[in-house]
Design an enzyme around this catalytic site. Structure first.
Site, PDB file in Angstrom:
ATOM      1  N   PHE A 145       1.516   2.698  25.092  1.00 36.05           N
ATOM      2  CA  PHE A 145       0.065   2.415  24.502  1.00 36.05           C
ATOM      3  C   PHE A 145      -1.429   3.042  24.931  1.00 36.05           C
ATOM      4  CE2 PHE A 145      -3.859  -0.570  24.215  1.00 36.05           C
ATOM      5  CZ  PHE A 145      -3.800  -0.896  23.056  1.00 36.05           C
ATOM      6  N   ASP A 230      -1.161   8.787  31.961  1.00 37.69           N
ATOM      7  CA  ASP A 230      -2.578   7.718  31.864  1.00 37.69           C
ATOM      8  C   ASP A 230      -2.068   5.815  33.209  1.00 37.69           C
ATOM      9  OD1 ASP A 230      -3.902   5.322  30.577  1.00 37.69           O
ATOM     10  OD2 ASP A 230      -3.025   5.715  28.274  1.00 37.69           O
ATOM     11  N   LYS A 259     -10.368  -0.117  33.657  1.00 30.23           N
ATOM     12  CA  LYS A 259     -10.009  -1.229  33.729  1.00 30.23           C
ATOM     13  C   LYS A 259     -10.352  -1.195  34.873  1.00 30.23           C
ATOM     14  CE  LYS A 259      -6.296  -2.132  30.464  1.00 30.23           C
ATOM     15  NZ  LYS A 259      -6.440  -3.733  30.143  1.00 30.23           N
TER      16      LYS A 259
HETATM   17  N1  PLP Z   1      -3.792   3.092  28.067  1.00 31.30           N
HETATM   18  C1  PLP Z   1      -3.343   1.617  29.078  1.00 31.30           C
HETATM   19  C2  PLP Z   1      -2.042   2.489  29.464  1.00 31.30           C
HETATM   20  C3  PLP Z   1      -4.305   0.720  28.859  1.00 31.30           C
HETATM   21  O1  PLP Z   1      -2.826  -0.087  29.416  1.00 31.30           O
HETATM   22  C4  PLP Z   1      -5.459   0.521  27.906  1.00 31.30           C
HETATM   23  C5  PLP Z   1      -5.887  -0.960  27.785  1.00 31.30           C
HETATM   24  O2  PLP Z   1      -4.590  -1.470  27.806  1.00 31.30           O
HETATM   25  C6  PLP Z   1      -5.655   1.317  27.899  1.00 31.30           C
HETATM   26  C7  PLP Z   1      -5.289   2.811  27.403  1.00 31.30           C
HETATM   27  C8  PLP Z   1      -7.451   1.287  26.518  1.00 31.30           C
HETATM   28  O3  PLP Z   1      -7.893   1.213  27.665  1.00 31.30           O
HETATM   29  P1  PLP Z   1      -9.590   0.029  26.673  1.00 31.30           P
HETATM   30  O4  PLP Z   1      -8.854  -1.117  25.950  1.00 31.30           O
HETATM   31  O5  PLP Z   1     -10.047   0.060  27.733  1.00 31.30           O
HETATM   32  O6  PLP Z   1      -9.363   1.370  25.334  1.00 31.30           O
END
Ligand code: PLP
Length: 400
Positions: A145, A230, A259
């Site tokens: 994700f 990520d 986050k």
């Molecule tokens: N990358 C990862 C691993 C995530 O868990 C998330 C959100 O859950 C995102 C990117 C996207 O982040 P945001 O919801 O702050 O746009």
């Protein structure tokens, strides 16, 4: 007071309508009938006055706990001094935040781009990867994700999120996670970057092996692609290390964060090597709100809390306690317990929704990660006693 509660419910209902739209198009389990109105540490209260141990934390966000005094003070003091400052001008609070951030981060990551969310951080990383390599293809993992804006969405595996918006911005190849052979076949000389989460959060709490991350880095080096990690969900201490990828000894070209970084205030960041950072043409990327003094004050307060309260050791200790507690529940309904530090998944042999609801009845808020996994991502400051209460509630919910 009665009036106030009614008012909150009206607001809540409006919010709920929006979330229901989301529920229909995605795989998340949303609690449409709850409005959270107050928090303190790892406890959160709803509009009806029920309290919960918050193992959700705004989905891995409230890192230093709700209403954290240092964070509240930092925000309030900064708000009275200066809230906004464009990215092309200096700011003392932003400088202090960045200086502190790089006490947790090792070279070759020496530069940062500041933004407001995880998807924005990944969006920026995609652009930097294009600028640095001149290539346009990407490799990401199945169950991964990356976010929901059009670039990041190109690397998000779940079809329900992606398919309605085809064609997406970037061509991405999705490979099975932890499968080096598949990665070897996918990383051709046309690939700009490989994007990986060290622990797949939304995808069900699956840990990358050290060999996989190391192999991915090696393949990227051999084939001229960038290696991007990520850490939006796993970073900022959630695993008991500042970055989850640290223990595998890899040196990514970019790491994305969000986050927990602002403790609840929206803050995102891309950490870059000097070489990658310099590849962006002048004016090639920027954002109005990124690194604003208020966001920087929040993030600085979070980092100070992590340092001064030694939260990394605390997370390792309570994370192990929670993991062992969940393992000891010993229910035939449990398939596996996975994770590290305070990002843990309890996989059931059935859909997780009923147990999530039962836990809520018992005063514990959790969220799913996929349909059968219950995700535990509490504030990093959760206490031993609270962890024990969570374990007891899980045991009770699973014997119902
Ligand atoms: N990358 C990862 C691993 C995530 O868990 C998330 C959100 O859950 C995102 C990117 C996207 O982040 P945001 O919801 O702050 O746009």
């Amino acid at each position: 007071m009665r009036e106030r509660v009614r008012e909150i419910r009206v607001t809540q209902r409006r919010t709920t309508d929006i979330l229901e739209i989301e529920q229909r198009s995605g795989s998340g389990l949303w609690s449409a009938d709850i409005a959270l109105v107050r928090g303190q540490g790892s406890t959160i209260w709803d509009a009806d006055g029920h309290s919960y141990i918050d193992c959700l934390a705004g989905i891995a966000v409230a890192s230093v706990g709700h209403a954290n005094p240092r964070l509240v003070r930092a925000l309030s003091e900064q708000a009275q001094r200066l809230i906004v400052c464009p990215q092309n001008m200096g700011n003392d609070t932003r400088a202090a935040f960045l200086e502190k951030l790089f006490t947790f981060i090792s070279p070759p990551l020496t530069r940062a781009f500041l933004c407001n969310s995880g998807t924005e951080a990944n969006e920026a990383a995609l652009k930097w990867a294009r600028a640095a390599t001149g290539r346009t293809k990407f490799v990401a993992a199945k169950r991964g994700f990356s976010g929901r804006t059009m670039g990041a969405l190109s690397l998000t595996w779940e079809k329900a999120y992606r398919e309605p918006f085809q064609p997406l911005r970037y061509e991405a190849d999705f490979v099975p996670f932890n499968d080096l052979e598949a990665l070897e076949a996918a990383v051709t000389e046309e690939v700009a970057a490989v994007f990986l989460e060290p622990i797949q959060g939304e995808g069900g709490i699956h840990l990358a092996t050290e060999e996989y991350l190391q192999g991915a880095e090696r393949l990227c080096r051999e084939r001229g692609a960038l290696f991007i990690v990520d850490e939006v969900q796993t970073g900022v201490g959630r695993t008991g290390q500042f970055l989850a990828s640290e223990s595998s000894g890899v040196a990514p070209d970019m790491v994305t964060l969000a986050k927990g970084l602002g403790g609840g205030f929206p803050v995102g960041a891309v950490l870059l090597t000097d070489e990658v950072a310099k590849s962006m043409p002048p004016g090639g990327h920027g954002t109005t709100f990124g690194g604003n003094p208020l966001a920087s004050a929040a993030a600085l307060a979070v980092l100070e809390e992590i340092e001064e309260r030694d939260l990394l050791s605390h997370v390792s200790e309570v994370g192990t306690r929670l993991k062992e507690g969940l393992e000891s529940v010993g229910s035939a309904r449990v398939r596996a317990v996975r994770g590290a530090g305070l990002i843990l998944g309890l996989e059931l042999k059935e859909k997780a929704a009923a147990t999530i609801a039962a836990l809520r009845e018992r005063g514990v808020l959790v969220i799913n990660a996929g349909s059968t996994v219950i995700r535990f991502v509490p504030p990093l400051v959760i206490t031993r006693e609270e962890v024990d209460e969570v374990v007891e509630a899980v045991g009770a919910a699973l014997t119902e």
